[in-house]
Write a protein that holds these residues in place. Sequence first.
Motif, short mmCIF file in Angstrom:
data_model
loop_
_atom_site.label_atom_id
_atom_site.label_comp_id
_atom_site.label_asym_id
_atom_site.label_seq_id
_atom_site.Cartn_x
_atom_site.Cartn_y
_atom_site.Cartn_z
N GLN A 8 33.48 -28.00 -9.46
CA GLN A 8 34.21 -28.82 -8.50
C GLN A 8 35.61 -29.12 -9.03
N ASN A 40 31.72 -34.32 4.75
CA ASN A 40 30.62 -35.26 4.52
C ASN A 40 29.41 -34.93 5.40
N ALA A 43 27.74 -31.99 3.83
CA ALA A 43 27.03 -32.40 2.61
C ALA A 43 25.68 -33.03 2.95
N VAL A 44 25.65 -33.85 3.99
CA VAL A 44 24.38 -34.46 4.40
C VAL A 44 23.39 -33.38 4.80
N THR A 46 23.34 -30.10 4.01
CA THR A 46 22.91 -29.24 2.91
C THR A 46 22.00 -29.99 1.94
N ASN A 47 22.28 -31.26 1.69
CA ASN A 47 21.41 -32.03 0.79
C ASN A 47 20.01 -32.19 1.37
N LEU A 48 19.92 -32.41 2.69
CA LEU A 48 18.60 -32.49 3.32
C LEU A 48 17.87 -31.15 3.25
N PHE A 50 18.35 -28.68 1.02
CA PHE A 50 17.94 -28.42 -0.37
C PHE A 50 16.73 -29.26 -0.76
N GLY A 51 16.72 -30.52 -0.35
CA GLY A 51 15.59 -31.38 -0.68
C GLY A 51 14.29 -30.90 -0.05
N ARG A 52 14.36 -30.51 1.22
CA ARG A 52 13.15 -30.03 1.90
C ARG A 52 12.63 -28.75 1.27
N ALA A 61 15.15 -22.95 -2.48
CA ALA A 61 16.33 -23.81 -2.59
C ALA A 61 17.45 -23.08 -3.33
N GLY A 65 21.11 -21.91 -1.93
CA GLY A 65 22.33 -22.18 -2.68
C GLY A 65 23.16 -20.92 -2.89
#
Length: 99
Positions: A8, A40, A43-44, A46-48, A50-52, A61, A65
């Motif tokens: 980053q 943002n 990001a929400v 992709t984070n959901l 990846f978590g699932r 996952a 990525g």
Amino acid sequence: MAVLRAAQALFLPLRSDLLNRRVSIANRATVLSAYSFAMNLAAVGTNLAFGRLAERSVVPALALGAIFCFCGLFFVLWGLQPPRKHDTISLQNPLRKTE
């Protein structure tokens, strides 16, 4: 986690430069706010995702990525092309005639 932070830190200046080259000065604040909002939201999502996927297995996952990384590489290379005159983002009134 340190690798993600380093990546980053390396790509933030590149991303900022690409965006700043394509935004007209008059609309900079509006475009940067819209860009931040869109990032943002992404990001929400992709984070959901990846978590699932990570709940089932780490392999899907990581595959997701990798797909996102290749898509990001495509868009960065596309963004590195020099901007043409009509590529700048302008939020002027489209009905108003400009010279």
